[in-house]
Write a protein that holds these residues in place. Structure first.
Motif: not given
Length: 717
Positions: A431, A478-480, A488, A492, A586, A594
């Motif tokens: 990331n 992850y959310r994405s 998510n 992190q 992220e 982010q």
């Protein structure tokens, strides 16, 4: 008819370091006498150190203080000079914070503090009791170790003054200057001409101006000579005492010491004409008030402060002697304060902890950048002190860098010294961006730190795989990638906490890798606003041994970086200012990068405002809202302001538990959320504040919207 009077001493004392404190006190007396001074004033509680805290409740602390005083009084250095020392004294089974005035191996007076500091960083009422018998004194029976030296059984104890053959001296102790009815007023009306103030006043950004104005004001209307002594340095805690020993005459500053320094002993001297005070006081209104004033008991001593003539001082001892001509007071800019205060604090911590250097996880963002630049500023200060021939700094530098006994090493280049004692590491993941990695490396190269660059994806992947194995195949995303908010956030936090583990591993082993002994101290880089909002992972790389920027706002840090770019010749810092603050925890996609401020739901500038209202102005959620309606109402509607206020207090409340484990940080800001010393609040809150938030909503609905004139008009109709 100018005569020498020692202003004061700024001593870098250390709590419970009785031997070191004794040596620094004796050095200050010797310097004062070498300049022909007849009065020496030291900082508050200088014998045990100001920051002993609960150790003041121990009999050992009082005993050892008397032992040190006995050793001082036994020395011929205290002959021919009036000295003012600070230590705790137990009188009739009550512990007092006292000044002990001595002359020619005799104690003249023990003056207990009458108004104690008990706000913010100070807890004096926890250890000491204020002397409540104003303008009264009584006998204090001395311990036998003192009787053996002074041949005195008892001495005056209380609110009295010392009368010499040519003038009168009164004591005002630290907080007493800041009180509305300061003792110097009544003492001055009763004929006291010289006021001493022994202080333990800490540094805080933009604070010095208030202190200076109070010192000037103390003698502007009243007339007199004000001698201000303050501790300088870190005595073992979060505070840095910022020296600035000073003398004011009739409201004019005539001498000022340094505010920030690596020097352990600084003595400031000045040539003073006592007749200036008498001329200033020759006014009818002052005389009328003085004639009606209550008297103080005078302890008489057959000694004249003005017995030493200016012309008798040897030419080689003239350094530091200042005439009574008014001088402009030196105030550092906040950017300079950040460059100097935390750097001096870091040097004290490094040399006294007897470790071999510092380690910083350098992310490529502005916070770790600021921590790194402050360490470089420390290296610059060490080199400057070494170039001036300051032997204590040179000796400490040799020991810290692992030089063998007998080495002639002297730090002459900040980058070279930085490479010896400072270690940085970029801990990248998938990331992370190339930009942050490159910025971190370029900054490390610019300052000379020993830099390591690594990827930690394999460790993150191993932890995710372990979780999947333990839970029967549940693998967080992850959310994405379609994951929930819980997944998510957990992913992190895994990265952030693994960085902390790696930081301590590298801090313990990098000296070994380089063929050296010992270990490194890990520095944190969470700013005061992130802590206030709780925008950090508990036990992540914000968890460290100490944190030089934990009490500094993001706004001030950005200004500091802009200043340091020019002042330290570090053009790479410009790229840090241009970068968007991001945690880089992220995945970066075509549509998402982010951002700290987006994650927080508020800007760093707004956080600073919330912090000051909550702590400094003592506002709860509702009063914060009512104040901000006036401040922000021209560009935000009442409903928008209400939402921001509720979001801040909700996030602050639910993250308050993180402050219980906050890394000990340099105190620099009046709205610091440090739970352990400064900000004493609960850590379990009704975080949605149902009563308070309901009232905010009701008022916000009824208020006109000044940010939208047409809306305001409709509401009025």
């Amino acid at each position: 008819m100018g005569h020498l009077i020692t202003l004061a001493t700024s001593l870098n004392q250390w709590a419970l370091d009785f031997q070191g404190n004794y040596e620094r006190i004796m050095a200050s007396i010797a310097i004062a006498k070498s300049r022909g001074a007849t009065l020496r004033v030291g900082p508050e509680l200088e014998i045990p150190g100001y920051g002993c805290y609960d150790h003041f409740l121990e009999g050992d602390t009082v005993l050892h203080s008397w032992e040190v005083l006995a050793k001082i009084l036994s020395s011929d250095e205290t002959m021919g000079i009036v000295c003012d020392f600070g230590m705790p004294v137990v009188h009739k089974n009550v512990i007092y914070n006292c000044r002990i005035i001595v002359h020619d191996k005799k104690i003249l007076l023990i003056r207990p503090k009458m108004w104690l500091a008990n706000d913010g960083n100070y807890r004096e009422l926890r250890y000491f009791t204020p002397w409540a018998k104003h303008r009264q004194w009584e006998d204090h029976y001395l311990p036998r170790i003192i009787q053996a030296v002074t041949k005195q059984v008892k001495v005056p104890f209380g609110d009295a003054v010392v009368s010499t053959a040519d003038t009168c001296i009164g004591v005002e102790l630290c907080e007493e200057l800041f009180t509305p009815a300061s003792p110097h007023i009544l003492m001055g009306l009763d004929g006291v001409e010289i006021f001493t103030n022994s202080s333990g006043s800490h540094h805080e950004l933009r604070k010095l101006y208030r202190r200076v104005e109070l010192i000037k004001e103390a003698t502007l209307k009243l007339g007199g000579i004000y001698l201000y002594a303050n501790q300088q340095g870190c005595d073992g805690d979060r505070l840095y005492y910022d020296g600035c020993a000073m003398i004011a005459v009739n409201g004019r500053v005539v001498a000022q010491g340094t505010q920030f320094s690596l020097t352990d002993v600084e003595v400031v001297t000045a040539t003073i004409d006592i007749e200036d005070v008498r001329a200033h006081r020759a006014t009818s209104s002052r005389s009328n008030q003085a004639a009606a004033s209550e008297r103080y008991h005078r302890v008489e001593v057959d000694f004249a402060l003005t017995s030493g003539k200016f012309e008798e001082v040897k030419e080689e001892d003239m350094v530091g002697i200042i005439s009574s001509k008014t001088i402009p007071v030196r105030f550092h800019t906040p950017e300079e304060e950040i460059a100097l205060g935390p750097a001096c604090w870091l040097w004290d911590y490094l040399r006294r902890s007897r470790t071999q250097g510092y380690f910083v996880p350098l992310s490529g963002g502005i916070d770790s950048c600021a921590t790194t630049v402050i360490v470089y500023s420390m290296c610059r200060l060490v080199v400057e002190a070494a170039n001036r021939g300051e032997q204590q700094v040179i000796s400490d530098a040799r020991r810290i860098t692992g030089e063998p006994d007998g080495s002639d090493y002297v730090p002459t280049d900040p980058k070279e010294f930085c490479r010896r004692i400072f270690h940085t590491c970029y801990m990248g993941t998938e990331n992370s961006s190339n930009e942050t990695r490159q910025r971190a490396k370029q900054l490390a190269d610019a300052i000379g730190s020993y830099h390591v660059d690594l990827n930690m994806d394999t460790i993150v992947t191993a932890v995710r795989s372990l979780f999947a194995l333990a839970t029967g195949g549940f693998r967080p995303q992850y959310r994405s990638q379609g994951g929930t908010n819980a997944e998510n956030l957990a992913l992190q936090n895994i990265q952030a906490r693994l960085r902390m583990v790696l930081a301590y591993m590298f801090a313990q082993l990098l000296p070994w890798v380089r063929g050296k002994n010992g270990g490194l101290l890990v520095l944190g880089s969470a700013n005061v606003d992130e802590s206030l909002r709780g925008y950090l992972t508990k036990y992540d790389c914000s968890s460290a041994d100490i944190n030089p920027i934990g009490g500094i706002s993001k706004t001030d840090l950005k200004k500091f970086i802009a200043y340091a770019g020019d002042a330290f010749d570090l053009p790479i810092l410009e790229s840090f200012l241009d970068a968007v603050p991001t945690a880089e925890l992220e995945p970066i996609t075509e549509t998402y990068v982010q951002s700290d401020e987006a994650d927080m739901g508020m800007t760093y500038d707004e956080l600073s405002v919330f912090g000051r209202l909550r702590k400094v102005e003592k506002c709860g959620p509702y009063s914060t809202f009512t104040k901000l309606v006036h401040e922000w109402g021209s560009y935000l509607s009442p409903l928008q302001i209400a939402e921001k206020v509720k979001l801040f207090y909700f996030e602050h409340a639910r993250n308050r538990h993180k402050m219980t484990t906050l890394t000990p940080a340099y105190h620099a800001e009046s709205y610091s959320p440090d739970d352990n010393r400064f900000d004493l609040r609960p850590f379990l809150y009704p975080s949605r504040f149902p009563w308070q938030f309901k009232k905010i909503d009701e008022v916000a609905e009824a208020l006109p919207d000044r940010s939208n004139p047409s809306s305001a008009k409709v509401k009025q109709e």
